[in-house]
Design an enzyme around this catalytic site. Structure first.
Site, PDB file in Angstrom:
ATOM      1  N   GLU A 167      36.968 -56.654  34.694  1.00 48.85           N
ATOM      2  CA  GLU A 167      36.551 -57.079  33.795  1.00 48.85           C
ATOM      3  C   GLU A 167      36.422 -58.464  34.378  1.00 48.85           C
ATOM      4  OE1 GLU A 167      38.614 -58.766  29.589  1.00 48.85           O
ATOM      5  OE2 GLU A 167      38.896 -55.875  29.056  1.00 48.85           O
ATOM      6  N   ASP A 171      31.529 -50.170  27.927  1.00 45.67           N
ATOM      7  CA  ASP A 171      32.671 -50.060  27.602  1.00 45.67           C
ATOM      8  C   ASP A 171      32.046 -50.371  25.860  1.00 45.67           C
ATOM      9  OD1 ASP A 171      35.633 -50.470  26.920  1.00 45.67           O
ATOM     10  OD2 ASP A 171      35.575 -52.373  27.723  1.00 45.67           O
TER      11      ASP A 171
END
Length: 584
Positions: free
Chosen positions: A306, A458
């Site tokens: 991330e 995602d």
């Protein structure tokens, strides 16, 4: 003999207990004695908010000014009264996982100074909420187009961003707002001030000696910027185009003093909840990759890092597309020692700090992925870069509903999702509520385009505000896995658009506008990101990839139009009658 041994043993246990109590008391008093000794006057300390003299003392951590900022500006916040460093509030929450809809992540009781704000929102204060009172009206409305003022963005009137926001496509007003269309209906006569809070230490981010507004001025101006952001949320947008609180909130995220830090529960990677001096909160994602690093080709989308800069860039891209569905995000350099380790009460987090062989401060926290000594986050030597995303209102005040994305991936190494093998999958989706009767399917198409431009695979769930039912926008949360590959365009992200062949006219026209040389998307993004504290936010090839992917999106829409006709593909949301019907 045995009785004497028992008595001596009891005396020994009692002595150990007393010594332990004395040590605990001494450790508790030590910080206060240090702060007292740091004062020039040596006046006695207290456990209340620190006065200006104490804040300025060497023993009290100071707010860092930006490089090149005058000392007076960087210390303005430091001259104001600070709340206790462990004070937390429960007016906000940020969610990136489905379970977050079930409970609040508040860690401590609301401090007294913040209680008027909560009472005003909850309606517990008798004078705060009056549903049938003329004064009962939304505090923040979009003031509408104003050519005399600079539009949002770091540029001035001559900037490319300013010209974009002056374009007619960016001046379309939302329908008139009713009480049912705003998230919070707050009595505009209720003001947040030291007198209203009955607390002289309510933190004020202005310069020393600055006075609060007179009773005749707008009460909303006395509110902290995070609260202005919250009460500006309505059925159609997270924030209006000309809401001045957004730029001010971005500045707060990058400059406000951090008073408390805790790990966020849930999620696969480490995230921290940071609380500021004005009781605002934000989600901190630390830097894990450099700007030029791409996601390794052998990584699955669900094990990708991330990226903090992806969160920052996603906010700016969302605003340029005129969706305004991403909470404000800003970059910041954080001192890991003074602004994380020294202010956290999270023992699990505190125990993971260590000094690396290169004499850098490191920590790794607790999470599912990448939380180990081998994947530690290290500063240089104790400075770490990260993103701070403003919290949405707490779930106890504004419930949100979590929806499974119809085009969710399988999150499996070998299995494929149904939409990947069934070309007619969209027909099934369009027969399922809420996609059968509302404009939700068009919101999903907007989200699809947004994700494709970023390369974000995602998007397993999304959220909406429960108060507004199904006729409201999708909140674009958790964008950290975007901008991972600039050399590859993941066409599977665009499948929902290719299968459904539906798009809003406003979205389509804006995409066409951003494909023109005079409003080039990459140049607009570069200008918008230039004002962030950690600029440059994106590597140049990522900016170039935005232009390339935009052309792919427009080609996909053209292909749909050729197959199905313009009126079947493009939903005319700019038509006056259509917008009035949508508002109803």
């Amino acid at each position: 003999m045995k009785m004497m041994l028992v008595r001596r043993f009891r005396v020994l246990i009692l002595m150990v207990f007393l010594v332990a109590c004395a040590l605990h008391i001494a450790l508790d008093l030590l910080p206060r004695l240090e702060r007292r000794g740091a004062r020039p006057s040596g006046e006695p300390g207290c456990s209340c908010a620190q006065p200006a003299a104490e804040v300025a003392a060497p023993g009290w951590a100071q707010v860092r000014g930006r490089p090149g900022e005058p000392p007076a500006a960087s210390s303005a916040a430091g001259d104001a009264g600070w709340p206790n460093k462990h004070t937390l509030r429960i007016l906000q929450d940020f969610s990136s996982d489905p379970s977050s809809n079930l409970s609040s992540h508040s860690l401590e009781k609301l401090p007294p100074a913040a209680e008027p704000a909560e009472r005003a929102l909850r309606g517990r204060d008798p004078g705060a909420l009056r549903p049938h009172d003329p004064a009962h009206r939304p505090l923040l409305r979009d003031p509408g187009p104003r050519r005399s003022e600079s539009p949002p963005g770091p540029g001035g009137d001559a900037s490319l961003l300013a010209r974009l926001f002056e374009h007619p496509l960016y001046r379309v007003a939302v329908p008139p707002l009713t009480e049912e269309d705003v998230l919070f209906n707050v009595n505009s006569d209720t003001r947040l001030s030291p007198k209203a809070a009955e607390n002289p230490d309510w933190p004020h981010a202005g310069a020393e000696g600055a006075e609060f507004l007179s009773p005749g001025e707008a009460a909303v101006d006395s509110y902290p910027n995070w609260l202005k952001f919250h009460i500006g949320i309505n059925r159609y947008e997270l924030y209006s185009r000309h809401n001045p609180a957004i730029e001010a909130l971005l500045h707060d995220l990058s400059s406000q003093r951090i008073t408390s830090v805790a790990m966020k529960s849930g999620g696969t990677q480490l995230k921290l909840i940071m609380t500021f001096q004005n009781y605002g909160q934000a989600l901190f994602k630390p830097m894990k990759q450099t700007r030029e690093q791409e996601t390794p080709p052998d990584f699955f989308y669900f094990s990708d890092y991330e990226r903090h800069n992806a969160e920052i860039a996603a906010f700016h891209l969302d605003r340029i597309l005129d969706f305004r569905r991403v909470p404000p995000v800003a970059g910041r350099m954080v001192n890991m020692t003074k602004e994380i380790r020294d202010v956290t009460r999270d023992k699990k987090l505190w125990r993971t700090f260590f000094i690396s062989p290169a004499n850098n401060i490191c920590f790794y926290g607790e999470c599912s992925y990448y939380c180990s000594t081998e994947h530690a986050l290290c500063g240089k030597p104790d400075q770490i870069e990260g993103s701070l995303a403003a919290f949405l209102p707490d779930l106890s005040l504004a419930k949100r509903k979590t929806w499974r994305n119809p085009w969710r991936r399988s999150y499996h190494k070998r299995k494929k999702a149904e939409w990947e093998v069934d070309p007619d999958y969209c027909e099934e989706v369009k027969q399922t509520p809420p996609y059968d009767s509302s404009h939700r399917i068009l919101d999903v198409m907007d989200m699809t385009i947004f994700d494709f431009l970023m390369g974000n695979m995602d998007r397993h769930h999304y959220e909406t505000f429960e108060k507004f039912g199904n006729e409201t926008f999708i909140i674009h949360l958790d964008n950290g896995r975007g901008f991972g590959k600039y050399s590859h365009d993941e066409l599977s992200i665009l499948v929902p658009l290719q299968q459904c062949c539906r798009i809003r006219k406003s979205t389509y026209l804006r995409l066409q506008l951003l494909a023109k040389e005079e409003y080039k998307l990459s140049l607009l993004m570069a200008e918008s990101l230039r004002g962030d504290q950690v600029a440059p936010v994106l590597y140049q090839p990522h900016l170039e990839a935005l232009d390339r992917r935009l052309r792919v999106v427009l080609k996909a829409v053209r292909d749909c139009v050729e197959r199905n006709g313009l009126h079947s593909v493009v939903d005319d949301d700019l038509d006056t009658e259509h917008r009035a019907a949508s508002a109803r």
